[in-house]
Write a protein that holds these residues in place. Structure first.
Motif, PDB file in Angstrom:
ATOM      1  N   LEU A  37      11.058  -7.666   6.690  1.00  0.00           N
ATOM      2  CA  LEU A  37      10.208  -8.295   7.657  1.00  0.00           C
ATOM      3  C   LEU A  37       8.806  -8.534   7.149  1.00  0.00           C
ATOM      4  O   LEU A  37       8.284  -7.731   6.439  1.00  0.00           O
ATOM      5  CB  LEU A  37       9.781  -7.176   8.863  1.00  0.00           C
ATOM      6  N   LEU A  38       8.440 -10.109   6.952  1.00  0.00           N
ATOM      7  CA  LEU A  38       7.449 -10.410   6.562  1.00  0.00           C
ATOM      8  C   LEU A  38       6.384 -10.367   7.590  1.00  0.00           C
ATOM      9  O   LEU A  38       6.476 -10.904   8.880  1.00  0.00           O
ATOM     10  CB  LEU A  38       7.541 -11.747   6.177  1.00  0.00           C
ATOM     11  N   VAL A  39       5.224  -9.539   7.345  1.00  0.00           N
ATOM     12  CA  VAL A  39       4.362  -9.430   8.556  1.00  0.00           C
ATOM     13  C   VAL A  39       2.937  -9.985   8.233  1.00  0.00           C
ATOM     14  O   VAL A  39       2.231  -9.638   6.877  1.00  0.00           O
ATOM     15  CB  VAL A  39       4.030  -7.744   8.664  1.00  0.00           C
ATOM     16  N   GLY A  40       2.290 -10.476   8.932  1.00  0.00           N
ATOM     17  CA  GLY A  40       0.929 -11.182   8.689  1.00  0.00           C
ATOM     18  C   GLY A  40       0.120 -10.379   9.624  1.00  0.00           C
ATOM     19  O   GLY A  40       0.309 -10.487  10.954  1.00  0.00           O
ATOM     20  N   VAL A  41      -1.052  -9.554   9.258  1.00  0.00           N
ATOM     21  CA  VAL A  41      -1.774  -8.615  10.064  1.00  0.00           C
ATOM     22  C   VAL A  41      -3.241  -9.404  10.526  1.00  0.00           C
ATOM     23  O   VAL A  41      -3.824  -9.939   9.549  1.00  0.00           O
ATOM     24  CB  VAL A  41      -2.017  -7.212   9.452  1.00  0.00           C
ATOM     25  N   ASP A  42      -3.372  -9.431  11.542  1.00  0.00           N
ATOM     26  CA  ASP A  42      -4.694  -9.853  12.186  1.00  0.00           C
ATOM     27  C   ASP A  42      -5.854  -8.884  12.196  1.00  0.00           C
ATOM     28  O   ASP A  42      -5.486  -7.953  13.384  1.00  0.00           O
ATOM     29  CB  ASP A  42      -4.362 -10.659  13.757  1.00  0.00           C
ATOM     30  N   ARG A  43      -6.720  -8.862  11.321  1.00  0.00           N
ATOM     31  CA  ARG A  43      -7.566  -7.585  11.497  1.00  0.00           C
ATOM     32  C   ARG A  43      -9.095  -8.252  10.707  1.00  0.00           C
ATOM     33  O   ARG A  43      -8.856  -8.968   9.689  1.00  0.00           O
ATOM     34  CB  ARG A  43      -7.285  -6.369  11.074  1.00  0.00           C
ATOM     35  N   ILE A  83       8.029 -12.435  10.642  1.00  0.00           N
ATOM     36  CA  ILE A  83       9.067 -13.351  10.415  1.00  0.00           C
ATOM     37  C   ILE A  83      10.301 -12.555   9.878  1.00  0.00           C
ATOM     38  O   ILE A  83       9.886 -11.801   8.658  1.00  0.00           O
ATOM     39  CB  ILE A  83       8.845 -14.440   9.194  1.00  0.00           C
ATOM     40  N   LEU A  84      11.422 -12.467  10.276  1.00  0.00           N
ATOM     41  CA  LEU A  84      12.551 -11.602   9.709  1.00  0.00           C
ATOM     42  C   LEU A  84      13.136 -12.605   8.682  1.00  0.00           C
ATOM     43  O   LEU A  84      13.528 -13.642   9.009  1.00  0.00           O
ATOM     44  CB  LEU A  84      13.483 -11.444  10.876  1.00  0.00           C
ATOM     45  N   TYR A 141       9.637  -3.754   4.776  1.00  0.00           N
ATOM     46  CA  TYR A 141       8.805  -4.605   5.362  1.00  0.00           C
ATOM     47  C   TYR A 141       7.821  -5.215   4.151  1.00  0.00           C
ATOM     48  O   TYR A 141       7.572  -4.272   3.150  1.00  0.00           O
ATOM     49  CB  TYR A 141       7.517  -4.448   6.479  1.00  0.00           C
ATOM     50  N   VAL A 142       7.205  -6.291   4.414  1.00  0.00           N
ATOM     51  CA  VAL A 142       5.906  -6.709   3.357  1.00  0.00           C
ATOM     52  C   VAL A 142       5.034  -7.287   4.450  1.00  0.00           C
ATOM     53  O   VAL A 142       5.274  -8.160   4.973  1.00  0.00           O
ATOM     54  CB  VAL A 142       6.436  -7.802   2.266  1.00  0.00           C
ATOM     55  N   SER A 143       3.673  -6.836   4.030  1.00  0.00           N
ATOM     56  CA  SER A 143       2.844  -7.115   5.004  1.00  0.00           C
ATOM     57  C   SER A 143       1.325  -7.617   4.157  1.00  0.00           C
ATOM     58  O   SER A 143       1.218  -7.246   3.058  1.00  0.00           O
ATOM     59  CB  SER A 143       2.350  -6.249   5.979  1.00  0.00           C
ATOM     60  N   VAL A 144       0.748  -8.500   4.632  1.00  0.00           N
ATOM     61  CA  VAL A 144      -0.554  -8.992   4.045  1.00  0.00           C
ATOM     62  C   VAL A 144      -1.321  -9.412   5.177  1.00  0.00           C
ATOM     63  O   VAL A 144      -0.947  -9.529   6.428  1.00  0.00           O
ATOM     64  CB  VAL A 144      -0.502 -10.343   3.398  1.00  0.00           C
ATOM     65  N   ASP A 145      -2.787  -9.222   4.938  1.00  0.00           N
ATOM     66  CA  ASP A 145      -3.625  -9.838   6.136  1.00  0.00           C
ATOM     67  C   ASP A 145      -4.245 -11.130   5.582  1.00  0.00           C
ATOM     68  O   ASP A 145      -3.798 -11.961   4.808  1.00  0.00           O
ATOM     69  CB  ASP A 145      -4.670  -8.631   6.371  1.00  0.00           C
ATOM     70  N   PHE A 146      -4.924 -11.768   6.556  1.00  0.00           N
ATOM     71  CA  PHE A 146      -5.391 -13.202   6.220  1.00  0.00           C
ATOM     72  C   PHE A 146      -6.095 -13.315   4.986  1.00  0.00           C
ATOM     73  O   PHE A 146      -5.722 -14.483   4.197  1.00  0.00           O
ATOM     74  CB  PHE A 146      -6.461 -13.547   7.450  1.00  0.00           C
ATOM     75  N   HIS A 160       3.715  -2.539   1.040  1.00  0.00           N
ATOM     76  CA  HIS A 160       5.254  -2.810   1.384  1.00  0.00           C
ATOM     77  C   HIS A 160       5.851  -1.502   1.271  1.00  0.00           C
ATOM     78  O   HIS A 160       5.339  -0.460   0.801  1.00  0.00           O
ATOM     79  CB  HIS A 160       6.013  -3.823   0.341  1.00  0.00           C
ATOM     80  N   ASN A 161       7.057  -1.115   1.726  1.00  0.00           N
ATOM     81  CA  ASN A 161       7.823   0.116   1.365  1.00  0.00           C
ATOM     82  C   ASN A 161       9.222  -0.325   0.495  1.00  0.00           C
ATOM     83  O   ASN A 161       9.972   0.413   1.064  1.00  0.00           O
ATOM     84  CB  ASN A 161       8.102   0.638   2.635  1.00  0.00           C
ATOM     85  N   ILE A 162       9.239  -1.104   0.016  1.00  0.00           N
ATOM     86  CA  ILE A 162      10.575  -1.665  -0.990  1.00  0.00           C
ATOM     87  C   ILE A 162      10.378  -0.825  -2.172  1.00  0.00           C
ATOM     88  O   ILE A 162       9.485  -0.806  -2.884  1.00  0.00           O
ATOM     89  CB  ILE A 162      10.632  -3.120  -1.204  1.00  0.00           C
TER      90      ILE A 162
END
Length: 358
Positions: free
Chosen positions: A105-111, A124-125, A183-188, A298-300
């Protein structure tokens, strides 16, 4: 041939083999040291540590008035019936897990700060089907009404705010009935830097998109203490966009079909990034990885990461499928808890999703 000469030749052969073996081992050790160093620079976070360091918990909620709502107002009894139907389907439908398919799961975090995990406004899966040689890129819309384990019925984007990546994965697995463990996440801010590292991406904007994107550009430049006039779009058309411009484009929500088109813009930006990576040399990819991995959470596990990278040349040749959930014609919009929620027809939706991925 004399026995002494034979013995000498054997010794020489053994020495040569030993030297070759040492060289191979040394090369392998060097490659491992380099790749391990790269991986170590990334922000790997064990699931048990995902919420450490956050002083604030809980999601930010955008409430709207009944007059602003586009959803169908339902009674408490109708809401209970709806949730009971969702629960009944969820308990009956098995979670699919296939060894030929890798889901992340590709994650874009709004903070705006790092005191909380943040709402996941982009999800986005990314599903890699090695058997079908297909990459599926499915946007999961943030306003989807789901059951978040331990939290209750909320918008999908609230899962990340309440439990970061692990709770979001559990929520997606439980509601969408496919096993997603990574998952892999980034913020703006991180995404801005990532896009700048590849020299920007080419995007085409309408005049209305330009107007709205410039508002986001002003906001992001103020947060970064930058002069926005250097980043504003001047006119509609196609241009190579910097990180700030590309992220502003991906955030556009109130042009066209609202959040539905926003997810399409997000997939477009991601596709453009992939196209840039596809054209990079090995040396360029290594430099890119050095710069970008520290920006990504991420947790890969390391072994999985290098397995994916080893497949990269082949993956770039896979067929790309793009879509979003809820699918057209398979959902309704309801107004509950002073919010508009998207309610998919879960039976049809999950059947189509599994058919696409598997």
């Amino acid at each position: 041939m004399k026995k002494g000469n034979m013995s000498k030749k054997k010794k020489v052969l053994l020495i040569v083999l030993a030297v070759v073996l040492v060289v191979i081992i040394g090369a392998a050790a060097a490659v491992y040291a380099i790749t391990h160093s790269l991986y170590s620079s990334s922000n790997y976070t064990a699931d048990s540590d995902a919420m450490k360091g956050y002083t604030n918990t809980g999601e930010e909620v955008d409430e709207i008035s009944p007059e602003e709502s586009q959803g169908e107002a339902i009674t408490d009894e109708e809401q209970q019936q709806l949730e009971a139907q969702m629960k009944e389907f969820s308990e009956a439908e098995p979670v699919t897990n296939d060894g030929d398919v890798y889901n992340v799961l590709l994650v874009g975090v709004d903070r705006r700060d790092t005191s909380w995990a943040g709402n996941s406004d982009t999800m986005i899966l990314m599903s890699l089907n090695y058997e079908k040689k297909q990459i599926s890129m499915i946007s999961l819309m943030r306003d989807t009404y789901v059951d978040i384990p331990g939290i209750g019925m909320r918008k999908l984007n609230a899962a990340h705010a309440n439990g970061a990546g692990p709770l979001l994965l559990e929520t997606v697995t439980q509601n969408y009935k496919i096993q997603v463990d990574r998952y892999v996440s980034v913020d703006f801010n991180s995404l801005i830097d990532i896009i700048d590292k590849i020299g920007g991406v080419e995007l085409t904007l309408s005049s209305e998109e330009v107007r709205v994107a410039n508002n986001y550009i002003k906001e992001m430049c103020n947060l970064r203490d930058l002069d926005p006039t250097s980043y504003f779009f001047i006119q509609e058309g196609t241009k190579n966009c910097s990180g700030i411009q590309a992220v502003a484009y991906a955030r556009i929500r109130y042009v066209g079909n609202a959040d539905y088109e926003r997810t399409e813009r997000q997939r477009t930006v991601l596709t453009k990034i992939m196209e840039k990576l596809k054209d990079m040399s090995v040396t360029e990819l290594y430099g890119f990885a050095q710069d970008v991995l520290p920006l990504v959470t991420h947790n890969i596990p390391e072994s999985e990461m290098w397995n994916l990278l080893s497949k990269a040349p082949e993956l770039f040749q896979y067929t790309l499928v793009k879509d979003r959930i809820p699918y057209d014609g398979m959902y309704r919009v309801i107004y509950v808890n002073r919010q508009d929620m998207l309610v998919p027809d879960w039976e049809e939706t999950i059947a189509k999703l599994k058919e696409t991925l598997y």
